[in-house]
Design a protein around this motif. Structure first.
Motif, short mmCIF file in Angstrom:
data_model
loop_
_atom_site.label_atom_id
_atom_site.label_comp_id
_atom_site.label_asym_id
_atom_site.label_seq_id
_atom_site.Cartn_x
_atom_site.Cartn_y
_atom_site.Cartn_z
N GLN A 24 0.85 -1.18 -0.04
CA GLN A 24 0.04 -0.11 0.00
C GLN A 24 1.00 1.41 0.03
OE1 GLN A 24 -2.69 -0.44 3.42
NE2 GLN A 24 -3.83 -2.00 2.32
N VAL A 27 1.13 1.46 -3.94
CA VAL A 27 -0.15 1.30 -4.91
C VAL A 27 -1.13 2.25 -4.28
CG1 VAL A 27 -1.99 -0.21 -5.61
CG2 VAL A 27 0.16 -1.00 -5.07
N THR A 28 -1.58 3.17 -5.43
CA THR A 28 -2.83 4.13 -4.90
C THR A 28 -4.17 3.38 -4.53
OG1 THR A 28 -1.90 5.55 -6.63
CG2 THR A 28 -4.05 6.03 -6.06
N LEU A 29 -4.50 3.75 -3.43
CA LEU A 29 -5.79 2.90 -2.82
C LEU A 29 -6.98 3.72 -3.48
CD1 LEU A 29 -4.87 2.75 0.80
CD2 LEU A 29 -4.82 1.07 -0.92
N ARG A 30 -7.90 2.82 -3.70
CA ARG A 30 -9.24 3.34 -4.51
C ARG A 30 -9.84 4.50 -3.20
NH1 ARG A 30 -14.25 -0.50 -6.44
NH2 ARG A 30 -15.68 1.29 -6.97
N ARG A 31 -10.29 5.21 -3.78
CA ARG A 31 -11.10 6.44 -2.76
C ARG A 31 -12.57 5.92 -2.65
NH1 ARG A 31 -8.58 12.44 -2.98
NH2 ARG A 31 -6.12 11.59 -3.10
N LYS A 249 -5.07 15.91 3.10
CA LYS A 249 -4.86 14.66 3.52
C LYS A 249 -5.65 13.99 4.47
CE LYS A 249 -0.86 13.11 3.43
NZ LYS A 249 -0.47 12.09 2.64
N HIS A 252 -8.35 12.71 2.14
CA HIS A 252 -7.83 11.37 1.69
C HIS A 252 -7.94 10.19 2.61
CE1 HIS A 252 -4.32 8.69 0.20
NE2 HIS A 252 -5.07 8.88 -0.80
N THR A 256 -9.86 6.66 1.94
CA THR A 256 -9.32 5.44 2.11
C THR A 256 -9.20 4.60 3.22
OG1 THR A 256 -6.99 6.52 2.39
CG2 THR A 256 -7.58 6.17 0.04
#
Length: 305
Positions: A24, A27-31, A249, A252, A256
């Protein structure tokens, strides 16, 4: 219980969770979408509260804005509507007053609905040495920075639990993780906020209410005026945070489902070192980072005005 099997399970899952956390990082986490959610922000009339409201403005959420200042709240309403918010509900509420919190909360539930994202953001700072702080200001720090979280949770958490859906956000502080010279009452209130939020999160896990998420936010000093005049010895390592960055932040982290958010990133290492270093080494590190002198030139809102 089978000791061998349970121990093996812990070892295997520990490896899995460690690898998951490492992945993680890259890897860009799905929002998750917040469209249709009812978002309540305390302390929405200025600072980070207002900026978070502006971030939510174009996301399709219903905004419930609480603040003790009517003028501040009105300005936030004007700004978020200019950013595209179509459902905004301002309320005047002194979050340190338990009876008022419950009264206004009932009004929100009648007029808007059940809050699904609760952001406890309202906060104050006296900025005085412990022996120089009047009892009334110490009590107010505890009432606003920690006790208020109890009352808002009591008011809005039952519906989240019943629906197994929601998100609790505690805007605490790095001062809720490590003591700071000149901030005794503030640190106490923020330590309380962190401990309370962690305990409630564990209660939700124990009762398998996995649909109710929690996020604890612990930033270093933010350039909002609340800590006007404070200084940092090494700004590259421990910078004074810009409000827009912090607000983004936090949003975000909510989207997430991030459980802990420390800012800046160096804070993760500093807190880890605090917990493993000998006391004298910890004090040496604190002196090196300038922790004993953060508040030397503090002015804050009150003295500035």
């Amino acid at each position: 219980m089978n000791f061998a099997l349970e121990t093996l399970n812990v070892l295997v899952m520990s490896i899995y969770y460690t690898l998951e956390a490492l992945i993680q990082l890259f890897v860009t986490l799905r929002r998750k979408s917040v469209a249709g959610e009812i978002v309540l922000i305390t302390g929405a009339g200025s600072g980070i509260g207002r900026l978070m409201a502006l971030e939510f403005a174009s996301m399709g959420a219903t905004l419930v804005l609480w603040d003790i200042s009517q003028d501040g709240n009105k300005e936030t309403v004007r700004l978020v509507k200019g950013k595209g918010a179509t459902s905004v509900h301002p309320y005047i509420c002194d979050c340190s007053n338990k009876a008022e919190v419950y009264t206004v909360a009932d009004q929100v539930k009648r007029e808007v609905g059940d809050v699904t994202i609760l952001i406890n953001n309202a906060g104050i700072v006296t900025g005085r040495k412990f022996m120089d702080a009047p009892d009334s200001l110490i009590e107010k720090s505890m009432e606003v920075n920690s006790n208020a979280h109890f009352w808002t949770y009591k008011a809005f958490l039952p519906a989240m639990i019943a629906n197994n859906h929601g998100h609790l956000v505690s805007i605490a502080s790095s001062a809720g993780l490590i003591g700071v010279n000149g901030l005794a009452d503030y640190c106490a209130s923020k330590f309380a906020a962190v401990g309370f939020a962690e305990s409630v999160a564990l209660e939700l896990q124990a009762t398998k209410k996995h649909g109710v998420k929690t996020t604890i936010v612990c930033p270093f000093f933010i350039n909002t005026g609340m800590f006007d005049g404070i200084n940092t010895k090494w700004p590259l390592l421990m910078p004074i945070l810009e409000p827009d960055y912090v607000a983004k932040k936090i949003i975000h982290a909510i989207q997430t489902d991030q459980v802990y958010l420390y800012m800046p990133r160096s804070l993760y290492l500093i807190i880890a070192l605090k917990n493993i270093l000998p006391t004298k080494m910890g004090l040496l590190l604190g002196d090196y980072l300038g922790a004993f002198n953060f508040m030397d030139a503090f002015r804050g809102h009150g003295k500035k005005d």
